[in-house]
Scaffold this motif. Sequence first.
Motif, PDB file in Angstrom:
ATOM      1  N   TRP A 446       0.895  -1.317  -0.022  1.00 10.91           N
ATOM      2  CA  TRP A 446       0.029   0.021  -0.072  1.00 10.91           C
ATOM      3  C   TRP A 446       0.950   1.300   0.006  1.00 10.91           C
ATOM      4  O   TRP A 446       1.944   1.139   0.794  1.00 10.91           O
ATOM      5  CB  TRP A 446      -0.892  -0.182   1.142  1.00 10.91           C
ATOM      6  CG  TRP A 446      -1.999  -1.149   1.204  1.00 10.91           C
ATOM      7  CD1 TRP A 446      -1.760  -1.994   1.947  1.00 10.91           C
ATOM      8  CD2 TRP A 446      -3.074  -1.065   0.687  1.00 10.91           C
ATOM      9  NE1 TRP A 446      -2.811  -3.069   1.859  1.00 10.91           N
ATOM     10  CE2 TRP A 446      -3.822  -2.339   0.824  1.00 10.91           C
ATOM     11  CE3 TRP A 446      -3.998  -0.150   0.061  1.00 10.91           C
ATOM     12  CZ2 TRP A 446      -5.117  -2.728   0.423  1.00 10.91           C
ATOM     13  CZ3 TRP A 446      -5.092  -0.656  -0.640  1.00 10.91           C
ATOM     14  CH2 TRP A 446      -5.876  -1.590  -0.264  1.00 10.91           C
ATOM     15  N   ASP A 447       0.699   2.373  -0.768  1.00 11.37           N
ATOM     16  CA  ASP A 447       1.169   3.445  -0.799  1.00 11.37           C
ATOM     17  C   ASP A 447       0.113   4.719  -1.222  1.00 11.37           C
ATOM     18  O   ASP A 447      -0.723   4.306  -1.622  1.00 11.37           O
ATOM     19  CB  ASP A 447       2.303   3.447  -1.998  1.00 11.37           C
ATOM     20  CG  ASP A 447       3.257   4.224  -1.820  1.00 11.37           C
ATOM     21  OD1 ASP A 447       3.439   5.153  -0.739  1.00 11.37           O
ATOM     22  OD2 ASP A 447       4.381   4.478  -2.589  1.00 11.37           O
ATOM     23  N   THR A 449       0.046   8.847  -2.993  1.00 10.25           N
ATOM     24  CA  THR A 449       0.667   9.829  -3.696  1.00 10.25           C
ATOM     25  C   THR A 449       0.895  11.131  -2.843  1.00 10.25           C
ATOM     26  O   THR A 449       1.588  11.826  -3.402  1.00 10.25           O
ATOM     27  CB  THR A 449      -0.220  10.142  -4.880  1.00 10.25           C
ATOM     28  OG1 THR A 449      -1.468  10.576  -4.537  1.00 10.25           O
ATOM     29  CG2 THR A 449      -0.268   8.901  -5.578  1.00 10.25           C
ATOM     30  N   ILE A 474      -2.593   3.778  -3.509  1.00  9.43           N
ATOM     31  CA  ILE A 474      -2.458   2.761  -4.459  1.00  9.43           C
ATOM     32  C   ILE A 474      -2.073   1.429  -3.896  1.00  9.43           C
ATOM     33  O   ILE A 474      -1.398   1.146  -2.887  1.00  9.43           O
ATOM     34  CB  ILE A 474      -1.036   3.162  -5.112  1.00  9.43           C
ATOM     35  CG1 ILE A 474      -1.228   4.470  -5.752  1.00  9.43           C
ATOM     36  CG2 ILE A 474      -0.674   2.135  -6.352  1.00  9.43           C
ATOM     37  CD1 ILE A 474      -0.078   5.307  -6.421  1.00  9.43           C
ATOM     38  N   THR A 476      -0.507  -2.403  -4.712  1.00  9.17           N
ATOM     39  CA  THR A 476       0.468  -3.007  -5.839  1.00  9.17           C
ATOM     40  C   THR A 476       0.822  -4.375  -5.561  1.00  9.17           C
ATOM     41  O   THR A 476       1.093  -4.763  -4.291  1.00  9.17           O
ATOM     42  CB  THR A 476       1.697  -2.183  -5.902  1.00  9.17           C
ATOM     43  OG1 THR A 476       1.391  -0.894  -6.159  1.00  9.17           O
ATOM     44  CG2 THR A 476       2.372  -2.649  -6.962  1.00  9.17           C
ATOM     45  N   LYS A 477       0.566  -5.231  -6.594  1.00  5.14           N
ATOM     46  CA  LYS A 477       1.212  -6.681  -6.384  1.00  5.14           C
ATOM     47  C   LYS A 477       1.485  -7.381  -7.796  1.00  5.14           C
ATOM     48  O   LYS A 477       0.894  -7.036  -8.588  1.00  5.14           O
ATOM     49  CB  LYS A 477      -0.040  -7.626  -5.500  1.00  5.14           C
ATOM     50  CG  LYS A 477       0.484  -9.179  -5.620  1.00  5.14           C
ATOM     51  CD  LYS A 477      -0.806  -9.936  -4.912  1.00  5.14           C
ATOM     52  CE  LYS A 477      -0.350 -11.397  -4.915  1.00  5.14           C
ATOM     53  NZ  LYS A 477       0.767 -11.703  -3.798  1.00  5.14           N
ATOM     54  N   SER A 479       3.456  -6.180  -9.800  1.00  5.14           N
ATOM     55  CA  SER A 479       3.568  -5.181 -10.958  1.00  5.14           C
ATOM     56  C   SER A 479       2.014  -4.544 -11.296  1.00  5.14           C
ATOM     57  O   SER A 479       1.864  -3.625 -12.164  1.00  5.14           O
ATOM     58  CB  SER A 479       4.683  -5.387 -11.830  1.00  5.14           C
ATOM     59  OG  SER A 479       5.865  -5.843 -11.723  1.00  5.14           O
ATOM     60  N   GLN A 481      -1.110  -2.620 -10.500  1.00  5.55           N
ATOM     61  CA  GLN A 481      -1.801  -1.624  -9.425  1.00  5.55           C
ATOM     62  C   GLN A 481      -3.042  -1.174  -9.665  1.00  5.55           C
ATOM     63  O   GLN A 481      -3.713  -1.262 -10.707  1.00  5.55           O
ATOM     64  CB  GLN A 481      -0.760  -0.448  -9.764  1.00  5.55           C
ATOM     65  CG  GLN A 481       0.689  -0.345  -9.262  1.00  5.55           C
ATOM     66  CD  GLN A 481       1.297   0.918  -9.389  1.00  5.55           C
ATOM     67  OE1 GLN A 481       1.056   1.846 -10.024  1.00  5.55           O
ATOM     68  NE2 GLN A 481       2.386   0.890  -8.645  1.00  5.55           N
ATOM     69  N   SER A 482      -3.643  -0.874  -8.610  1.00  9.14           N
ATOM     70  CA  SER A 482      -4.844  -0.058  -8.585  1.00  9.14           C
ATOM     71  C   SER A 482      -5.100   1.140  -7.853  1.00  9.14           C
ATOM     72  O   SER A 482      -4.248   1.152  -6.667  1.00  9.14           O
ATOM     73  CB  SER A 482      -6.055  -1.171  -8.345  1.00  9.14           C
ATOM     74  OG  SER A 482      -7.155  -0.670  -8.208  1.00  9.14           O
ATOM     75  N   THR A 483      -5.758   2.042  -8.169  1.00  2.31           N
ATOM     76  CA  THR A 483      -5.877   3.100  -7.305  1.00  2.31           C
ATOM     77  C   THR A 483      -7.199   3.556  -6.768  1.00  2.31           C
ATOM     78  O   THR A 483      -8.180   3.511  -7.660  1.00  2.31           O
ATOM     79  CB  THR A 483      -5.279   4.585  -7.860  1.00  2.31           C
ATOM     80  OG1 THR A 483      -3.995   3.989  -8.326  1.00  2.31           O
ATOM     81  CG2 THR A 483      -5.048   5.619  -7.224  1.00  2.31           C
TER      82      THR A 483
END
Length: 598
Positions: A446-447, A449, A474, A476-477, A479, A481-483
């Motif tokens: 999880w990240d 922006t 975001i 990510t797994k 490569s 991604q979903s936002t």
Amino acid sequence: MNIMIKKRLKLKLILLVLTSLLLVSCKNDNDEDHSNISTITITPKEVPTQGVSGYVLRTVQQLELIAIAENRDNTTQDITKHVTWHSTVPEAAKMNGSSVVGVDIGETEISARYNGIESSNSIHIRVNYGNIKNLRITPAITSISKTLPVQLNLTSVFEDRTTANISTRRWSSSNEDVASVSITGLVTPKKVGETTITARKGRKKATAKIIVTDAELKKITLFPLNAYDGVTKVGVVIAPLGKKTQLKAMGTFDDHTARELDPSKVTWKSEDKQIATVSNRGEITPQKMGKINITATKDGISETLPLEVIHPKIAKIMIEPGAGDRIETPLGREVQLTVSGILTDGRKVQNLATHIRLLSTNAATMRYEIGKPAVLVPVTPGEATVTATVDGHIATSSITITPEVLERIIITPEKASVPLYGTIQLTAKGVFSNSNEPKDITNVAWDTTSRFGIVALDNKGKVTLLKDGDTNIIATKNSIQSTVTITSEDKLASISFPKKEYYIEKGKSGKPLEVIGTTQSGKQILLHNSSLKFHSNDSKVASVINGRITNPGQGSVTITAIYELWSDKGRKQLRAQMRFTCIEHVYSVTCRIPKPSR
């Protein structure tokens, strides 16, 4: 009468049975099934001939091999014509079809491969000269024309009576004025006369008496060496645009000998250079479609060969995607296959009409629909091979079916509006290549922006809104991604100081300053000092460090609180001010707000 009818019926029945048996036999011969092969074994077709000890060959000698496949049902079949042969050292021995041919002294291993299956054994081949009994020069000619060089070879006769051409650099001519000989055995006539050609190998030698005659060229015959064979016309060379053709000139002399003429010593001419040109060595280059004659002339003798330049033809074909290279696709992801081609003029054509065939495999199936490209449908992880044929050109492509892969991540909720200091838990599920049903996934990164500390985010997807503003979260797994976007539910409209006075013990910091935020709906929230910035216009009287009044002295000072809002429209600031008047007592300082301002 009835007897005649019965005889005729009986005869027809016999013919029908014989025809059926013949058709079944032809089908069995032509439609071999190679899908059940488990192992391949290679072996010499016959016991090696005299002079071959085990698998030892002389140069030029051949040993024919066969490949036998053992099926899973314990039956066997001859697949010699289907396998691909391989020699580890072709400089020692190379493959000519299914025969291994000795080339030069050395050793090699011969193996075979078919449809991804390697032969379970290999054949060791050793090439040597053996014990030479005597030498002879070949071909056994006695006279040559003074106009044509002749290539001689040195042939060895071994003690076991076998023969082979061997190499030597020790050639000589007894009369260099009549004819010379190179270190490769090429005899070049110079004038009419006689000479003796000698070749030596070790302590042995061979000689050949050569008479150089004054034979004259009587006829030239032209042959195309690499003519296009897709169109056949008797006596006409067919050349598609883009494909060069090399002509060979054979000369017939009045002494009844025939030799290949040196193309550089023949005069070549094209009837129309706009249709095709011909080089000084007889190479034809088509320029545009049309019909012309190509003429070769030497010593006043000419020969003409008709040439027809046709539209470009297919030079090779490719299965796409991949163009013959290995394709990789996961379970659930179908592959649309088409065939493209490269024409003789270098242009590429797409979607050639042909049938793409899937070789026997459990890993995939094929789906065909009229007017649409063939589709390979993965069934289970493994290997699949497809082939296509167009105008005699064959293309093969290998497809590796891998386990299913993650294709999409779905974050729930898809959109979220959170109140200031409120918390929301995000969850992520994955959609894989072999199913449209979302599944739970782990190890999601999880990240955010946000560069302004708008939210706090942990490694489980828990989000806490620290400041008014919008930010993207975001997941990510692998490569993928979903936002999702996190927005403020009820943005602040203003901020203010609620307290009217502060008491501070001498030499210490006061209690944290309190700042109240009022939202657009009228709701009031005690703001965290960490989300605020403070400013003093006179730090000698008082300043604010970590949200507390410090270093108080007598006098008046203005403290400003600043709260920043962030959105896609940029930055906005809310401000609140209060005027402190600080009075010093014996043990403490009192800072009062005579009139708070906003």
